[in-house]
Motif scaffolding. Structure first.
Motif, PDB file in Angstrom:
ATOM      1  N   GLU A 153     -39.826 -17.683   1.035  1.00 31.85           N
ATOM      2  CA  GLU A 153     -40.472 -16.375   1.029  1.00 31.85           C
ATOM      3  C   GLU A 153     -39.431 -15.328   1.438  1.00 31.85           C
ATOM      4  N   ASP A 154     -39.639 -14.602   2.524  1.00 30.52           N
ATOM      5  CA  ASP A 154     -38.669 -13.565   2.905  1.00 30.52           C
ATOM      6  C   ASP A 154     -37.784 -14.004   4.069  1.00 30.52           C
ATOM      7  N   GLN A 155     -37.758 -15.294   4.358  1.00 30.37           N
ATOM      8  CA  GLN A 155     -36.964 -15.812   5.465  1.00 30.37           C
ATOM      9  C   GLN A 155     -35.794 -16.640   4.950  1.00 30.37           C
ATOM     10  N   ARG A 156     -34.701 -16.669   5.748  1.00 29.69           N
ATOM     11  CA  ARG A 156     -33.570 -17.546   5.474  1.00 29.69           C
ATOM     12  C   ARG A 156     -33.490 -18.570   6.597  1.00 29.69           C
ATOM     13  N   LEU A 157     -33.390 -19.825   6.204  1.00 27.44           N
ATOM     14  CA  LEU A 157     -33.575 -20.932   7.132  1.00 27.44           C
ATOM     15  C   LEU A 157     -32.457 -21.955   6.977  1.00 27.44           C
ATOM     16  N   ALA A 158     -32.011 -22.500   8.132  1.00 28.13           N
ATOM     17  CA  ALA A 158     -31.099 -23.648   8.141  1.00 28.13           C
ATOM     18  C   ALA A 158     -31.591 -24.627   9.198  1.00 28.13           C
ATOM     19  N   LEU A 159     -31.283 -25.899   8.993  1.00 22.50           N
ATOM     20  CA  LEU A 159     -31.714 -26.961   9.901  1.00 22.50           C
ATOM     21  C   LEU A 159     -30.497 -27.647  10.517  1.00 22.50           C
ATOM     22  N   PHE A 160     -30.624 -28.016  11.789  1.00 16.76           N
ATOM     23  CA  PHE A 160     -29.531 -28.651  12.522  1.00 16.76           C
ATOM     24  C   PHE A 160     -30.097 -29.801  13.353  1.00 16.76           C
ATOM     25  N   PRO A 161     -29.359 -30.887  13.514  1.00 14.91           N
ATOM     26  CA  PRO A 161     -29.799 -31.916  14.455  1.00 14.91           C
ATOM     27  C   PRO A 161     -29.795 -31.351  15.873  1.00 14.91           C
ATOM     28  N   GLN A 162     -30.799 -31.697  16.652  1.00 14.40           N
ATOM     29  CA  GLN A 162     -30.833 -31.196  18.023  1.00 14.40           C
ATOM     30  C   GLN A 162     -29.932 -32.045  18.907  1.00 14.40           C
ATOM     31  N   LEU A 163     -28.975 -31.398  19.561  1.00 12.01           N
ATOM     32  CA  LEU A 163     -28.063 -32.094  20.459  1.00 12.01           C
ATOM     33  C   LEU A 163     -28.618 -32.070  21.880  1.00 12.01           C
ATOM     34  N   ARG A 164     -28.416 -33.154  22.571  1.00 11.56           N
ATOM     35  CA  ARG A 164     -28.885 -33.266  23.950  1.00 11.56           C
ATOM     36  C   ARG A 164     -27.724 -33.039  24.909  1.00 11.56           C
ATOM     37  N   GLY A 165     -28.037 -32.621  26.115  1.00  9.80           N
ATOM     38  CA  GLY A 165     -27.010 -32.450  27.134  1.00  9.80           C
ATOM     39  C   GLY A 165     -27.301 -31.255  28.012  1.00  9.80           C
ATOM     40  N   ARG A 166     -26.394 -30.992  28.914  1.00 10.09           N
ATOM     41  CA  ARG A 166     -26.549 -29.867  29.836  1.00 10.09           C
ATOM     42  C   ARG A 166     -25.288 -29.019  29.811  1.00 10.09           C
ATOM     43  N   ALA A 167     -25.426 -27.803  30.284  1.00 12.60           N
ATOM     44  CA  ALA A 167     -24.283 -26.888  30.314  1.00 12.60           C
ATOM     45  C   ALA A 167     -23.246 -27.376  31.327  1.00 12.60           C
ATOM     46  N   PRO A 168     -21.982 -27.045  31.115  1.00  8.34           N
ATOM     47  CA  PRO A 168     -20.927 -27.469  32.037  1.00  8.34           C
ATOM     48  C   PRO A 168     -21.011 -26.766  33.389  1.00  8.34           C
ATOM     49  N   GLU A 169     -20.462 -27.406  34.406  1.00 12.05           N
ATOM     50  CA  GLU A 169     -20.345 -26.820  35.734  1.00 12.05           C
ATOM     51  C   GLU A 169     -18.945 -26.227  35.852  1.00 12.05           C
ATOM     52  N   LEU A 170     -18.867 -24.917  35.952  1.00 10.25           N
ATOM     53  CA  LEU A 170     -17.571 -24.260  35.876  1.00 10.25           C
ATOM     54  C   LEU A 170     -16.746 -24.378  37.152  1.00 10.25           C
ATOM     55  N   ASP A 171     -17.325 -24.925  38.196  1.00 15.95           N
ATOM     56  CA  ASP A 171     -16.547 -25.203  39.404  1.00 15.95           C
ATOM     57  C   ASP A 171     -16.096 -26.664  39.458  1.00 15.95           C
ATOM     58  N   ASN A 172     -16.349 -27.389  38.376  1.00 17.37           N
ATOM     59  CA  ASN A 172     -15.966 -28.793  38.293  1.00 17.37           C
ATOM     60  C   ASN A 172     -14.708 -28.893  37.436  1.00 17.37           C
ATOM     61  N   MET A 173     -13.578 -29.240  38.064  1.00 19.09           N
ATOM     62  CA  MET A 173     -12.305 -29.226  37.365  1.00 19.09           C
ATOM     63  C   MET A 173     -12.249 -30.259  36.244  1.00 19.09           C
ATOM     64  N   GLU A 174     -12.870 -31.409  36.433  1.00 16.47           N
ATOM     65  CA  GLU A 174     -12.868 -32.428  35.379  1.00 16.47           C
ATOM     66  C   GLU A 174     -13.635 -31.939  34.153  1.00 16.47           C
ATOM     67  N   GLN A 175     -14.728 -31.229  34.396  1.00 17.64           N
ATOM     68  CA  GLN A 175     -15.492 -30.712  33.267  1.00 17.64           C
ATOM     69  C   GLN A 175     -14.737 -29.587  32.556  1.00 17.64           C
ATOM     70  N   LEU A 176     -14.009 -28.768  33.307  1.00 15.60           N
ATOM     71  CA  LEU A 176     -13.206 -27.728  32.679  1.00 15.60           C
ATOM     72  C   LEU A 176     -12.108 -28.337  31.809  1.00 15.60           C
ATOM     73  N   PHE A 177     -11.516 -29.425  32.268  1.00 14.38           N
ATOM     74  CA  PHE A 177     -10.515 -30.121  31.458  1.00 14.38           C
ATOM     75  C   PHE A 177     -11.152 -30.606  30.160  1.00 14.38           C
ATOM     76  N   ALA A 178     -12.359 -31.184  30.262  1.00 16.83           N
ATOM     77  CA  ALA A 178     -13.061 -31.669  29.067  1.00 16.83           C
ATOM     78  C   ALA A 178     -13.433 -30.514  28.140  1.00 16.83           C
ATOM     79  N   LEU A 179     -13.797 -29.363  28.717  1.00 19.10           N
ATOM     80  CA  LEU A 179     -14.068 -28.176  27.897  1.00 19.10           C
ATOM     81  C   LEU A 179     -12.820 -27.744  27.146  1.00 19.10           C
ATOM     82  N   GLY A 180     -11.686 -27.731  27.845  1.00 18.57           N
ATOM     83  CA  GLY A 180     -10.434 -27.375  27.199  1.00 18.57           C
ATOM     84  C   GLY A 180     -10.123 -28.303  26.035  1.00 18.57           C
ATOM     85  N   GLN A 181     -10.370 -29.594  26.220  1.00 20.01           N
ATOM     86  CA  GLN A 181     -10.167 -30.542  25.133  1.00 20.01           C
ATOM     87  C   GLN A 181     -11.049 -30.207  23.931  1.00 20.01           C
TER      88      GLN A 181
END
Length: 327
Positions: free
Chosen positions: A100-128
């Motif tokens: 109709e008048d809408q534009r639609l795309a579908l994506f698989p829903q990913l599970r997980g939680r946001a990173p902890e920015l005071d966690n150095m190991e997680q920041l390293f993984a974010l950088g990767q």
């Protein structure tokens, strides 16, 4: 003069289900609205209980070709093994659907939680994760996506705010003065010349999901061209130099496992920060006719908000002018 019809005003539950099923899915659960203001995004399960995301694109924001660039980028990243929420394609390879008048795309829903920015190991993984993204996207052409232009963005944001009628008296005068000064300062900045590559464009913790060791990127709606640091700076503390240095060290170390990082780009961070600050307030005002925005951002109608915004802009303007330890 006729009033502007709010976007998505006729996107009711029955139409959402009908649109998803017309694409070829069979719904196994009632679609659930997620927090998304620019577009409309719904989680649902198909008849096999597989979780999916349905994204209805805001009318007139992006052309079909620009959305196609987003989907091509996702396909490139998926082929390279970069963890992203790739777009679903039907048997004909189509990923954007007009219902109709809408534009639609579908994506698989990913599970997980946001990173902890005071966690150095997680920041390293974010950088990767960001390093893998840029290694795979750096040579990709997205002809219908914008290139970062700080002066134009700040000028357009200033014009939007001043034309909105939200500011009056001395607050309006102060905003006009500081925003003019920012635009003038940006036009005279002498920043290192660095490469622009295809970036996520809105890379903040809300668009990263993981388990603390591995992260995936979602929502490439703002992808475009910018220096690589565009996808890194929002993971940094703004106020504590020692914390920021430590965060940067981890991010860059992880990043450089997959791609070299030009440290001259760090000088761009104050510019990116002030552009985002100005664009955010203008974005809210530009979308005010959408009923979701007055509900989500009621403080925009407060004079205190605008006085605080002017003060924040002045602080960032000074950061632009003064030598930065990050550079």
């Amino acid at each position: 003069m006729a009033s502007l019809s709010p976007p998505f005003s006729d996107l009711n539950p029955s139409r959402i289900v009908r649109a998803i099923e017309e694409v070829g899915f069979r719904i196994g659960s009632e679609p659930f609205a997620l927090n998304s203001y620019e577009n409309r995004v719904y989680a649902f399960r198909d008849e096999d209980a597989t979780p999916w995301i349905a994204k209805f694109y805001r009318p007139a924001r992006w052309s079909d070709a620009a959305i196609g660039d987003e989907h091509r980028l996702l396909g490139q990243l998926t082929s390279a093994g970069v963890p992203v929420g790739d777009v679903w394609r039907n048997a004909q390879g189509e990923s954007l659907f007009h219902v109709e008048d809408q534009r639609l795309a579908l994506f698989p829903q990913l599970r997980g939680r946001a990173p902890e920015l005071d966690n150095m190991e997680q920041l390293f993984a974010l950088g990767q994760t960001i390093g893998r993204l840029h290694a795979a996207s750096a040579s990709l052409l997205l002809p219908h996506r914008p290139h970062f232009d700080a002066a134009s963005q700040c000028r357009e944001s200033r014009d939007t705010v001043l034309a909105s009628g939200r500011l009056s008296g001395t607050t309006r005068e102060d905003y006009a003065a500081v925003s003019d000064a920012i635009v003038n300062t940006i036009s005279k900045l002498s920043l290192p010349k660095v490469a622009s590559i295809a970036v996520h464009g809105d890379c903040h913790p809300g668009n990263i999901l993981g388990d603390g060791e591995h992260f995936a990127l979602v929502d490439f709606d703002d992808c475009g061209y910018a220096p690589a640091v565009q996808d890194l700076w929002m993971f940094l503390s703004e106020h504590h130099e020692q914390d920021t240095q430590a965060q940067l060290a981890e991010l860059i170390e992880g990043y450089e496992e997959y791609r070299d990082f030009d440290r001259r780009e760090l000088a761009w961070i104050p510019l990116l920060r002030i552009c985002r600050l100005m664009r955010h307030s203008a974005w809210i005002l530009n979308r005010w006719h959408d009923p979701a925005f007055p509900q989500a951002f009621p403080w925009v109608e407060s004079s205190d908000f605008w006085r605080d915004h002017v003060r924040a802009l002045e602080v960032q303007r000074l950061n632009l002018q003064q030598p930065q330890w990050l550079a």
